[in-house]
Design a protein around this motif. Structure first.
Motif, PDB file in Angstrom:
ATOM      1  N   LEU A 180      17.075   8.909 -45.013  1.00  0.00           N
ATOM      2  CA  LEU A 180      15.817   8.572 -44.327  1.00  0.00           C
ATOM      3  C   LEU A 180      14.605   9.269 -44.948  1.00  0.00           C
ATOM      4  CD1 LEU A 180      17.164   8.423 -40.671  1.00  0.00           C
ATOM      5  CD2 LEU A 180      15.936   6.559 -41.831  1.00  0.00           C
ATOM      6  N   GLN A 181      14.848  10.170 -45.896  1.00  0.00           N
ATOM      7  CA  GLN A 181      13.737  10.740 -46.681  1.00  0.00           C
ATOM      8  C   GLN A 181      13.392   9.827 -47.861  1.00  0.00           C
ATOM      9  OE1 GLN A 181      12.662  13.464 -44.944  1.00  0.00           O
ATOM     10  NE2 GLN A 181      14.461  12.772 -43.795  1.00  0.00           N
ATOM     11  N   GLN A 182      14.271   8.868 -48.144  1.00  0.00           N
ATOM     12  CA  GLN A 182      14.050   7.973 -49.289  1.00  0.00           C
ATOM     13  C   GLN A 182      13.643   6.568 -48.862  1.00  0.00           C
ATOM     14  OE1 GLN A 182      17.617   7.919 -51.675  1.00  0.00           O
ATOM     15  NE2 GLN A 182      17.683  10.132 -51.880  1.00  0.00           N
ATOM     16  N   THR A 183      13.837   6.242 -47.601  1.00  0.00           N
ATOM     17  CA  THR A 183      13.596   4.870 -47.146  1.00  0.00           C
ATOM     18  C   THR A 183      12.108   4.542 -47.156  1.00  0.00           C
ATOM     19  OG1 THR A 183      13.804   5.828 -44.937  1.00  0.00           O
ATOM     20  CG2 THR A 183      15.655   4.527 -45.733  1.00  0.00           C
ATOM     21  N   LYS A 184      11.829   3.277 -47.357  1.00  0.00           N
ATOM     22  CA  LYS A 184      10.434   2.804 -47.378  1.00  0.00           C
ATOM     23  C   LYS A 184      10.053   2.112 -46.074  1.00  0.00           C
ATOM     24  CE  LYS A 184      11.188   0.419 -51.257  1.00  0.00           C
ATOM     25  NZ  LYS A 184      12.480   0.914 -51.747  1.00  0.00           N
ATOM     26  N   ASN A 185      11.037   1.496 -45.413  1.00  0.00           N
ATOM     27  CA  ASN A 185      10.741   0.684 -44.225  1.00  0.00           C
ATOM     28  C   ASN A 185      11.030   1.392 -42.909  1.00  0.00           C
ATOM     29  OD1 ASN A 185      10.143  -1.398 -46.039  1.00  0.00           O
ATOM     30  ND2 ASN A 185      12.276  -2.057 -46.075  1.00  0.00           N
ATOM     31  N   CYS A 186      11.555   2.611 -42.992  1.00  0.00           N
ATOM     32  CA  CYS A 186      11.835   3.369 -41.779  1.00  0.00           C
ATOM     33  C   CYS A 186      11.847   4.856 -42.128  1.00  0.00           C
ATOM     34  CB  CYS A 186      13.163   2.953 -41.165  1.00  0.00           C
ATOM     35  SG  CYS A 186      14.564   3.012 -42.282  1.00  0.00           S
ATOM     36  N   TYR A 187      11.774   5.682 -41.106  1.00  0.00           N
ATOM     37  CA  TYR A 187      11.754   7.122 -41.337  1.00  0.00           C
ATOM     38  C   TYR A 187      12.405   7.831 -40.160  1.00  0.00           C
ATOM     39  CZ  TYR A 187       7.902   7.335 -37.995  1.00  0.00           C
ATOM     40  OH  TYR A 187       7.152   7.246 -36.854  1.00  0.00           O
ATOM     41  N   LEU A 188      12.783   9.070 -40.363  1.00  0.00           N
ATOM     42  CA  LEU A 188      13.427   9.848 -39.302  1.00  0.00           C
ATOM     43  C   LEU A 188      12.358  10.306 -38.317  1.00  0.00           C
ATOM     44  CD1 LEU A 188      15.964  11.206 -38.151  1.00  0.00           C
ATOM     45  CD2 LEU A 188      15.501  13.158 -39.654  1.00  0.00           C
ATOM     46  N   ALA A 189      12.346   9.670 -37.133  1.00  0.00           N
ATOM     47  CA  ALA A 189      11.314   9.982 -36.142  1.00  0.00           C
ATOM     48  C   ALA A 189      11.828  10.885 -35.047  1.00  0.00           C
ATOM     49  CB  ALA A 189      10.794   8.675 -35.524  1.00  0.00           C
ATOM     50  N   GLY A 190      13.149  10.828 -34.761  1.00  0.00           N
ATOM     51  CA  GLY A 190      13.646  11.611 -33.641  1.00  0.00           C
ATOM     52  C   GLY A 190      15.132  11.879 -33.741  1.00  0.00           C
ATOM     53  N   ILE A 191      15.618  12.713 -32.828  1.00  0.00           N
ATOM     54  CA  ILE A 191      17.046  13.045 -32.794  1.00  0.00           C
ATOM     55  C   ILE A 191      17.529  13.125 -31.337  1.00  0.00           C
ATOM     56  CG2 ILE A 191      17.330  14.235 -35.008  1.00  0.00           C
ATOM     57  CD1 ILE A 191      16.706  16.877 -33.607  1.00  0.00           C
ATOM     58  N   VAL A 192      18.827  12.884 -31.177  1.00  0.00           N
ATOM     59  CA  VAL A 192      19.470  13.061 -29.875  1.00  0.00           C
ATOM     60  C   VAL A 192      20.688  13.930 -30.134  1.00  0.00           C
ATOM     61  CG1 VAL A 192      20.495  11.910 -27.884  1.00  0.00           C
ATOM     62  CG2 VAL A 192      18.738  10.717 -29.239  1.00  0.00           C
ATOM     63  N   THR A 193      20.713  15.098 -29.520  1.00  0.00           N
ATOM     64  CA  THR A 193      21.812  16.033 -29.775  1.00  0.00           C
ATOM     65  C   THR A 193      22.132  16.831 -28.522  1.00  0.00           C
ATOM     66  OG1 THR A 193      22.539  17.937 -31.090  1.00  0.00           O
ATOM     67  CG2 THR A 193      20.166  17.735 -30.733  1.00  0.00           C
ATOM     68  N   GLY A 194      23.397  17.223 -28.402  1.00  0.00           N
ATOM     69  CA  GLY A 194      23.796  18.063 -27.276  1.00  0.00           C
ATOM     70  C   GLY A 194      23.783  19.538 -27.646  1.00  0.00           C
ATOM     71  N   THR A 195      23.372  19.849 -28.872  1.00  0.00           N
ATOM     72  CA  THR A 195      23.434  21.229 -29.365  1.00  0.00           C
ATOM     73  C   THR A 195      22.015  21.764 -29.624  1.00  0.00           C
ATOM     74  OG1 THR A 195      25.453  20.540 -30.490  1.00  0.00           O
ATOM     75  CG2 THR A 195      24.585  22.703 -31.081  1.00  0.00           C
ATOM     76  N   PRO A 196      21.510  22.652 -28.751  1.00  0.00           N
ATOM     77  CA  PRO A 196      20.135  23.139 -28.904  1.00  0.00           C
ATOM     78  C   PRO A 196      19.852  23.759 -30.278  1.00  0.00           C
ATOM     79  CG  PRO A 196      21.007  23.761 -26.757  1.00  0.00           C
ATOM     80  CD  PRO A 196      22.145  23.156 -27.521  1.00  0.00           C
ATOM     81  N   SER A 197      20.842  24.438 -30.869  1.00  0.00           N
ATOM     82  CA  SER A 197      20.578  25.069 -32.174  1.00  0.00           C
ATOM     83  C   SER A 197      20.356  24.002 -33.257  1.00  0.00           C
ATOM     84  CB  SER A 197      21.730  25.989 -32.569  1.00  0.00           C
ATOM     85  OG  SER A 197      22.925  25.247 -32.631  1.00  0.00           O
TER      86      SER A 197
ATOM     87  N   ARG B  33      -0.965  -3.522 -32.845  1.00  0.00           N
ATOM     88  CA  ARG B  33      -0.564  -2.561 -33.866  1.00  0.00           C
ATOM     89  C   ARG B  33       0.748  -3.030 -34.475  1.00  0.00           C
ATOM     90  NH1 ARG B  33      -3.940   1.636 -33.223  1.00  0.00           N
ATOM     91  NH2 ARG B  33      -4.719   1.934 -31.121  1.00  0.00           N
ATOM     92  N   LYS B  34       0.733  -3.140 -35.770  1.00  0.00           N
ATOM     93  CA  LYS B  34       1.959  -3.540 -36.453  1.00  0.00           C
ATOM     94  C   LYS B  34       2.386  -2.376 -37.321  1.00  0.00           C
ATOM     95  CE  LYS B  34       3.772  -7.282 -39.309  1.00  0.00           C
ATOM     96  NZ  LYS B  34       4.495  -6.481 -40.295  1.00  0.00           N
ATOM     97  N   LYS B  35       3.586  -1.896 -37.083  1.00  0.00           N
ATOM     98  CA  LYS B  35       4.042  -0.754 -37.860  1.00  0.00           C
ATOM     99  C   LYS B  35       4.441  -1.203 -39.261  1.00  0.00           C
ATOM    100  CE  LYS B  35       5.648   2.221 -34.185  1.00  0.00           C
ATOM    101  NZ  LYS B  35       6.716   3.109 -33.733  1.00  0.00           N
ATOM    102  N   ASP B  36       4.182  -0.363 -40.233  1.00  0.00           N
ATOM    103  CA  ASP B  36       4.688  -0.686 -41.566  1.00  0.00           C
ATOM    104  C   ASP B  36       5.992   0.053 -41.848  1.00  0.00           C
ATOM    105  OD1 ASP B  36       3.687   1.799 -41.899  1.00  0.00           O
ATOM    106  OD2 ASP B  36       2.133   1.241 -43.341  1.00  0.00           O
ATOM    107  N   ARG B  37       6.385   0.955 -40.938  1.00  0.00           N
ATOM    108  CA  ARG B  37       7.704   1.590 -41.024  1.00  0.00           C
ATOM    109  C   ARG B  37       8.198   1.841 -39.605  1.00  0.00           C
ATOM    110  NH1 ARG B  37       8.653   6.430 -44.998  1.00  0.00           N
ATOM    111  NH2 ARG B  37       7.110   7.523 -43.747  1.00  0.00           N
ATOM    112  N   LEU B  38       9.478   1.663 -39.414  1.00  0.00           N
ATOM    113  CA  LEU B  38      10.042   1.875 -38.080  1.00  0.00           C
ATOM    114  C   LEU B  38      10.530   3.319 -37.933  1.00  0.00           C
ATOM    115  CD1 LEU B  38      12.134  -1.400 -37.531  1.00  0.00           C
ATOM    116  CD2 LEU B  38       9.750  -0.934 -36.931  1.00  0.00           C
ATOM    117  N   GLY B  39      10.334   3.853 -36.736  1.00  0.00           N
ATOM    118  CA  GLY B  39      10.829   5.198 -36.435  1.00  0.00           C
ATOM    119  C   GLY B  39      12.273   5.125 -35.963  1.00  0.00           C
ATOM    120  N   VAL B  40      13.132   5.909 -36.594  1.00  0.00           N
ATOM    121  CA  VAL B  40      14.564   5.897 -36.272  1.00  0.00           C
ATOM    122  C   VAL B  40      14.942   7.226 -35.613  1.00  0.00           C
ATOM    123  CG1 VAL B  40      16.912   5.772 -37.249  1.00  0.00           C
ATOM    124  CG2 VAL B  40      15.054   4.411 -38.262  1.00  0.00           C
TER     125      VAL B  40
END
Ligand code: NAD
Length: 378
Positions: free
Chosen positions: A68-85, A44-51
């Protein structure tokens, strides 16, 4: 934001020719997956990377996530946060699945998440080293915001961790991806106005905050780390060379109640380059200053503003350079460039070594300011 489906390149029987092609794709950084049902290798070769963004403060919220809503080669896939809200609101706003949301404790489990290819560390500078190394150890490519870290030793440890894990490391110097910047650098590089004779660069703004990490030494505060790396970049890009010494430097503050315990509000320094070329730099949290002047044999290249999210304008005897775009174009361009380089197995435009160079200079400037002496770099 929708996830990009992976493009299945191979799903038939295995053969010599497919094995060769597979090797090629693997060397290009593609992902190999074994089909659990048939044990037939499936490429499997991704055409966009998850960031995944780590740290959802100002820069992630206002610039990187929109970019990351405008990028063609990557997209917002996940988040790391210490704040549940924040996890809750980002999840809704960007349609991020629960399995791609981490906190600082369970972050290392990202190693098992194929949706996430790149970890982008957008935390206070004192935290960059830890999170870059954890991301690399999880087998993910890493993008890290400037300043790369607090010490050159930390930067080297980050580079080593990425090399050991065979992942790429890029530093978020967005200007190096920016067209106006690239074009004045080409004039300097090609000596279209002759040799550079001297450089002057200022990068600063009035920061009215008093308790932010920028005013906290332990978290990586002090103007030289924050805006100072732009001025250092201006000196290096303007001369097209690496400094051989810090001739002199001075740190100061007009607000000693805020900038205390050795924290700098304003720093000036003179850097020396080969051939006696000098660069005077100024960086400040106490005043707005934003320019780069490069004096060449046949005239001066002026960039003002020198560093901004848009509106950079270059004037010189060769005419005006003024490419316009909307914010957050720079951030989208940077991430698209970096994602494409990763997918194509190419070197990063701004690798960890580039962040390390600046932090070595930061250390030498502070040393010179403290000792009153010239500090050799090379
Ligand atoms: P910010 O203070 O707005 O955000 C920092 C984030 O880190 C917050 O979400 C905060 O909750 C989190 N965090 C986790 N632990 C923390 C702790 N112990 N103390 C403080 N915050 C903690 O900062 P920012 O302006 O978003 O800057 C983050 C990084 O991005 C910095 O390295 C900064 O230099 C860089 N940055 C780069 C640019 C650029 O143009 N390239 C612009 C702005 C910021």
């Amino acid at each position: 934001m929708k996830h990009t489906p992976s493009t299945t390149l191979f799903n038939g029987p295995y053969s010599e020719s497919r094995r060769d092609a597979l090797k090629t794709l693997l060397s290009a950084g593609a992902l190999l997956a074994l089909s659990p049902l048939s044990a037939i290798p499936v490429q499997r070769k991704k055409d966009r990377l998850g960031v995944a963004l780590v740290g959802l403060g100002y820069y992630s919220t206002d610039l990187l996530a929109p970019a990351l809503q405008q990028t063609k080669n990557c997209y917002l896939a996940g988040i790391v946060t210490g704040t549940p809200s924040k996890a809750e609101s980002w999840k809704k706003q960007y349609n991020i699945p629960d399995k791609n949301i981490y906190n600082y404790q369970n972050f290392d489990q990202v190693a098992n998440n194929p949706d996430i290819d790149v970890i982008y560390v957008v935390l206070p500078p004192s935290m960059h080293k830890e999170y870059v190394i954890r991301a690399a150890n999880a087998g993910k490519h890493v993008w890290c915001e400037k300043p790369m870290a607090i010490t050159a030793a930390e930067c080297q440890a980050m580079i080593d961790a990425c090399n050991k894990n065979k992942v790429k490391l890029a530093i978020g110097y967005r200007l190096q991806h920016e067209q106006n910047t690239q074009e004045y650098r080409a004039i300097i590089h090609q000596k279209l106005l002759g040799n550079v004779q001297k450089v002057s660069c200022g990068a600063g703004y009035y920061d009215s905050r008093t308790t932010h990490w920028k005013q906290n030494k332990a978290l990586g505060g002090g103007v030289l780390y924050d805006m100072g790396v732009y001025a250092i970049q201006g000196a290096r890009m303007g001369t097209g060379m690496e400094p051989i010494a810090v001739v002199s430097a001075r740190t100061s503050t007009t607000r000693p109640e805020v900038y205390k315990n050795g924290l700098d509000e304003t720093t000036t320094a003179t850097l020396e380059f080969a051939g006696g070329v000098m660069a005077d730099i100024k960086t400040s949290f106490g005043e707005n200053v934003n320019f780069l002047d490069v004096t060449c044999q046949k005239g001066v290249i002026k960039v003002a503003p020198y560093q901004a999210y848009s509106g950079l304008k270059v004037t010189s005897p060769l005419g005006e350079i003024y490419h316009r775009y909307q914010v957050p174009f720079q951030q989208a361009k940077q991430m698209d460039d970096d994602a494409l380089s990763i997918m194509q197995g190419k070197p990063m435009l701004v690798p960890g070594e580039e962040g390390l160079r600046d932090i070595r200079i930061v250390e030498a400037i502070y040393k010179s300011a403290q000792s009153g002496q010239r500090v050799k770099l090379a």
